[in-house]
Scaffold this active site. Structure first.
Site, PDB file in Angstrom:
ATOM      1  N   MET A   1      36.226  48.716  32.229  1.00 32.77           N
ATOM      2  CA  MET A   1      34.770  48.598  32.135  1.00 32.77           C
ATOM      3  C   MET A   1      34.154  49.970  32.424  1.00 32.77           C
ATOM      4  O   MET A   1      33.005  50.076  32.845  1.00 32.77           O
ATOM      5  CB  MET A   1      34.261  47.549  33.120  1.00 32.77           C
TER       6      MET A   1
ATOM      7  N   LEU B   1      35.731  55.287  35.288  1.00 34.19           N
ATOM      8  CA  LEU B   1      37.179  55.490  35.448  1.00 34.19           C
ATOM      9  C   LEU B   1      37.498  56.289  36.706  1.00 34.19           C
ATOM     10  O   LEU B   1      36.784  57.224  37.060  1.00 34.19           O
ATOM     11  CB  LEU B   1      37.736  56.221  34.223  1.00 34.19           C
TER      12      LEU B   1
ATOM     13  N   GLY C   1      42.996  55.203  39.498  1.00 32.76           N
ATOM     14  CA  GLY C   1      43.720  53.955  39.210  1.00 32.76           C
ATOM     15  C   GLY C   1      43.813  53.751  37.702  1.00 32.76           C
ATOM     16  O   GLY C   1      44.889  53.476  37.154  1.00 32.76           O
ATOM     17  N   HIS C   2      42.667  53.900  37.009  1.00 29.99           N
ATOM     18  CA  HIS C   2      42.683  53.777  35.545  1.00 29.99           C
ATOM     19  C   HIS C   2      43.569  54.866  34.930  1.00 29.99           C
ATOM     20  O   HIS C   2      44.311  54.610  33.983  1.00 29.99           O
ATOM     21  CB  HIS C   2      41.274  53.945  34.975  1.00 29.99           C
TER      22      HIS C   2
ATOM     23  N   GLY D   1      45.862  46.744  36.518  1.00 35.22           N
ATOM     24  CA  GLY D   1      46.202  47.162  37.874  1.00 35.22           C
ATOM     25  C   GLY D   1      46.526  45.966  38.765  1.00 35.22           C
ATOM     26  O   GLY D   1      45.914  44.902  38.647  1.00 35.22           O
ATOM     27  N   GLN D   2      47.477  46.164  39.666  1.00 35.75           N
ATOM     28  CA  GLN D   2      47.856  45.116  40.627  1.00 35.75           C
ATOM     29  C   GLN D   2      46.709  44.812  41.600  1.00 35.75           C
ATOM     30  O   GLN D   2      46.671  43.760  42.205  1.00 35.75           O
ATOM     31  CB  GLN D   2      49.128  45.545  41.369  1.00 35.75           C
TER      32      GLN D   2
ATOM     33  N   GLN E   1      43.565  38.491  38.386  1.00 30.18           N
ATOM     34  CA  GLN E   1      43.337  38.790  36.966  1.00 30.18           C
ATOM     35  C   GLN E   1      44.681  38.940  36.242  1.00 30.18           C
ATOM     36  O   GLN E   1      44.873  38.416  35.141  1.00 30.18           O
ATOM     37  CB  GLN E   1      42.509  40.067  36.857  1.00 30.18           C
TER      38      GLN E   1
ATOM     39  N   ARG F   1      33.751  50.008  42.336  1.00 32.93           N
ATOM     40  CA  ARG F   1      32.666  49.548  43.214  1.00 32.93           C
ATOM     41  C   ARG F   1      32.614  50.295  44.549  1.00 32.93           C
ATOM     42  O   ARG F   1      31.655  50.124  45.292  1.00 32.93           O
ATOM     43  CB  ARG F   1      32.796  48.038  43.464  1.00 32.93           C
TER      44      ARG F   1
END
Ligand code: PAF
Length: 279
Positions: A30, A33, A36-37, A147-148, A153, A187
């Site tokens: 989304m 970035l 992690g992305h 991602g873990q 999800q 976030r």
């Protein structure tokens, strides 16, 4: 790097790649970035001929009282990061092209979607599963990277792939953390200084759990109590849930066993953060 906005254009492009025997790795995002992305993109880059990153803030996975409108949208920075990471295609659709007038099909997995985060975010995983299936169909991805950190999800998507016989391989990559242990999340930018300091307790609680388990604690209630007590020391932290569950069914377990998931969601002001470990 190509930027494609129309689903039909990307679908046609992906079809041409597949006809030329090119493998496609999809990293759905989304935007906003972070590292992690980038670790997902890096794995996709290594494992596929073509890498497609989608940037789409999916309105169908936010409830009316959630942060859809103020979700961070640093688009030019995101595109620069994608370019530097060697992404081939950024898919940047408009909501009306993804959900045109009359759109009415959804993917629902009520059994696992109503647990953990689903309790306070009704409809969230229905929105996630629906957009992810659409992205799989549009991009014809061979491999898809998640991602873990968003453990539930990943379980929902894994279930959907298996239930619907989707020809895509799910790759769930490890959580990327700041130096102090806080899991990276788009976030995190919402946190003020005090909340940011306190948020480290999520990782500390998970480390405590791992340590207690290593020392032989198997009773889930006692374990979760110790985690709660640690988190409760921080005034800005308001626990949504802390739980130990079976990694496939997401159902609570009474005794800790190999392969279980310890997951938590904690609010700092209006910002809700999640984290987890697999034992
Ligand atoms: O994890 C996310 O960023 C989103 O839920 C996803 C998978 C991109 C679907 O909108």
């Amino acid at each position: 790097m190509k930027i494609i906005r129309l689903p039909a254009k990307l679908a046609a492009y992906a079809l041409r790649l597949k006809r030329n025997q090119q493998s496609i790795g999809l990293v759905p995002t989304m935007g906003a970035l972070h590292d992690g992305h980038l670790s997902l993109i890096c794995s996709a880059r290594k494992e596929n001929d073509f890498v497609c990153v989608s940037i789409f803030i999916n309105p169908k996975q936010f409830s009316a009282r959630e942060d859809f409108k103020k979700y961070p949208r640093p688009l030019s920075k995101d595109l620069e990061l994608c370019r530097k990471a060697g992404v081939d295609i950024v898919f940047l659709p408009e909501a009306e092209d993804i959900y045109p007038e009359g759109f009415g099909s959804f993917v629902d997995l009520p059994a696992i979607s109503s647990l953990l985060c689903g309790k306070t975010r009704p409809g969230h995983f229905r929105g996630v599963a629906t957009i992810v299936l659409k992205l799989f169909n549009i991009t014809r991805a061979d491999n898809a990277y998640f991602g873990q950190k968003d453990a539930q999800q990943a379980v929902v998507i894994s279930r959907m792939i298996s239930d619907l016989n989707l020809p895509v391989k799910l790759r769930v990559m490890p959580i990327v953390r700041c130096n102090d242990g806080l899991a990276l999340s788009s976030r995190n930018v919402y946190l003020n200084k005090q909340q940011r300091q306190d948020a480290v307790v999520l990782y500390q609680a998970l480390c405590l759990a791992r340590c207690l388990i290593d020392h032989g604690l198997v009773d889930t209630q006692r374990l979760l109590l110790r985690m709660r007590q640690l988190i409760a020391k921080h005034q800005t932290a308001k626990i949504d849930y802390i739980t130990a569950v079976d990694l496939n069914s997401l159902k609570p377990i009474k005794r800790i066993s190999q392969g279980c998931l310890i997951a938590l969601a904690v609010k700092f002001g209006k910002t809700r953060l999640i984290d987890n470990i697999v034992i």
